[in-house]
Design a protein around this motif. Structure first.
Motif, short mmCIF file in Angstrom:
data_model
loop_
_atom_site.label_atom_id
_atom_site.label_comp_id
_atom_site.label_asym_id
_atom_site.label_seq_id
_atom_site.Cartn_x
_atom_site.Cartn_y
_atom_site.Cartn_z
N VAL A 165 9.30 -0.57 10.08
CA VAL A 165 9.56 0.79 10.56
C VAL A 165 8.25 1.55 10.53
N PRO A 166 8.13 2.67 11.25
CA PRO A 166 6.89 3.44 11.20
C PRO A 166 6.56 3.92 9.78
N THR A 167 5.29 4.13 9.52
CA THR A 167 4.84 4.55 8.20
C THR A 167 5.57 5.79 7.71
N ALA A 168 5.76 6.78 8.60
CA ALA A 168 6.42 8.03 8.19
C ALA A 168 7.82 7.77 7.65
N VAL A 169 8.55 6.84 8.27
CA VAL A 169 9.90 6.52 7.83
C VAL A 169 9.86 5.83 6.47
N ALA A 170 8.93 4.89 6.29
CA ALA A 170 8.81 4.19 5.02
C ALA A 170 8.44 5.14 3.89
N MET A 171 7.55 6.10 4.17
CA MET A 171 7.16 7.07 3.15
C MET A 171 8.34 7.95 2.74
N ALA A 172 9.14 8.38 3.72
CA ALA A 172 10.31 9.18 3.40
C ALA A 172 11.30 8.38 2.55
N ASN A 201 12.70 -1.72 2.94
CA ASN A 201 12.47 -0.87 4.12
C ASN A 201 12.67 -1.62 5.43
N ARG A 202 13.56 -2.60 5.40
CA ARG A 202 13.97 -3.25 6.64
C ARG A 202 15.15 -2.48 7.21
N ARG A 229 13.67 7.07 -2.96
CA ARG A 229 13.92 6.14 -4.06
C ARG A 229 13.32 6.67 -5.37
N ARG A 230 12.10 7.19 -5.27
CA ARG A 230 11.44 7.73 -6.47
C ARG A 230 12.27 8.87 -7.07
N ALA A 231 12.77 9.75 -6.22
CA ALA A 231 13.60 10.85 -6.71
C ALA A 231 14.89 10.33 -7.33
N ALA A 232 15.50 9.31 -6.71
CA ALA A 232 16.74 8.74 -7.22
C ALA A 232 16.56 8.09 -8.58
N ALA A 272 0.83 -1.20 0.00
CA ALA A 272 0.00 0.00 0.00
C ALA A 272 0.87 1.25 0.00
N VAL A 273 1.95 1.25 0.77
CA VAL A 273 2.88 2.38 0.78
C VAL A 273 3.50 2.56 -0.59
N TRP A 274 3.91 1.45 -1.20
CA TRP A 274 4.52 1.51 -2.54
C TRP A 274 3.54 2.09 -3.55
N LEU A 275 2.29 1.64 -3.52
CA LEU A 275 1.28 2.15 -4.44
C LEU A 275 1.05 3.65 -4.25
#
Length: 349
Positions: free
Chosen positions: A216-223, A190-191, A228-231, A63-66
């Motif tokens: 990890v918390p959602t906020a960390v995974a989103m960051a 995200n491990r 990665r998307r920017a990279a 869901a985070v990835w999507l």
């Protein structure tokens, strides 16, 4: 029902309890079978927590990835830009649900049909959002249900905004102590691979209300996913993820991709306390100031007097005074000195 939603703004509740109360009010009216609640970075709308008493969240990492990577229909960001606060997947796809990658890969495999999403905006910021899912045999959400969700979302925005006001009353917290930056290294899934500084203690304060498949918390995974998307050269705002912790601090999470040494898609996330300059606009939004009132208040915090504000904003002095009265009333102070103390130090609520 809407009267009950309106009362949430003055109830003095934390987000998890706001969501539980909202569930009780909305479930019979909207006819959903499961809901996933989120708080968000008010400045960007980026999701930074997850809460659900209906879903196992066993595949929440997808869901985070999507949310970060998929250019789907009726995403939270697209709903926000559309000028409404609620949208259904059936309406967005004109009844062709399988046109949505989210429906194909997440909603349908979980056994659900239509999805209703709502964003909780208030005072120019998005303070949270939610996805309401219903069983296929219920059929699509009806127009009046979407409109009801739209109206309820506005009240939820005000309720969530109100609970982000600085109070300085959290037990055992010394607002003058900055624990310093925390550094986390995550692999491509995200491990957590390494951490330094006060990261372990910060992770506990950022923990989601509901456990999920994320480590990890959602906020960390989103960051991390945004980094990665920017990279990968894809359009991504170069802004941190902001998150309000349990000890009433705003933290900024900056993600950065690692390169070389077999670290494909590995990232670092640096979490640091927001500076006063970064905190004040968030506090002004939390108190519900209009855009113009925020401009006036920021100039006051920076040392401007009434004449300076009048000149800089091309505003008549009596108009400045009117804005000042409103700023003082909304923040609960009676002088500029008290306003500065409240915004900079988080004193009183």
């Amino acid at each position: 029902m809407l009267e009950g939603m309106r009362e949430l703004a003055g109830a003095g509740l934390a987000p998890p309890e706001i969501f539980r109360r909202a569930d009780e009010l909305l479930r019979p009216a909207l006819g959903f079978d499961a809901v996933c609640w989120h708080t968000a970075d008010p400045a960007t709308g980026v999701v930074n927590s997850v809460q659900s008493e209906d879903l196992s969240l066993s595949e929440f990492e997808h869901a985070v990835w999507l949310e970060v990577w998929a250019d789907d229909l009726a995403t939270f960001s697209k709903i926000r830009r559309s000028g409404v606060q609620a949208e259904t997947l059936s309406r967005a796809t004109r009844g062709r649900l399988r046109e949505s990658v989210r429906f194909r890969e997440q909603v349908a495999p979980a056994g659900f049909g239509d999805e209703l999403r709502a964003v909780f905006d208030a005072a120019g910021g998005m303070w949270g959002c939610a996805a309401f899912l219903r069983a296929p045999d219920r059929g699509p959400y009806l127009g009046h249900q979407r409109e009801l969700a739209d109206a309820a979302a506005r009240h939820l925005g005000h309720a969530l905004r109100a609970c982000h006001r600085p109070t300085g009353t959290e037990p055992g917290v010394d607002p003058g102590v900055d624990p310093g930056p925390a550094v986390l290294v995550l692999d491509r899934s995200n491990r957590l691979q390494a951490l330094s500084g006060p990261a372990e203690e910060l992770l506990a304060r950022l923990a989601d209300p509901t456990p999920s498949s994320l480590t990890v918390p959602t906020a960390v995974a989103m960051a991390a996913e945004r980094a990665r998307r920017a990279a990968h050269g894809l359009s991504t705002p170069r802004t941190p993820v902001r998150v309000w912790t349990r000890d009433e601090r705003w933290y900024l999470l900056h993600g950065s991709a690692l390169r070389g040494g077999g670290t494909a898609d590995a990232v670092t996330v640096v979490a640091s306390s927001a500076s006063p300059a970064e905190v004040v606009p968030l506090h002004l939004a939390a108190y519900g100031l209009t855009a113009r009132e925020q401009e006036v208040a920021l100039l006051l915090v920076r040392g401007s007097d009434t004449r300076d504000v009048s000149r800089l904003l091309a505003m008549a002095p009596y108009t400045v005074q009117d804005h000042l009265k409103s700023v003082f009333a909304k923040t609960g102070v009676s002088s500029r000195q008290e306003l500065i103390a409240r915004l900079m130090l988080g004193g009183g609520g």
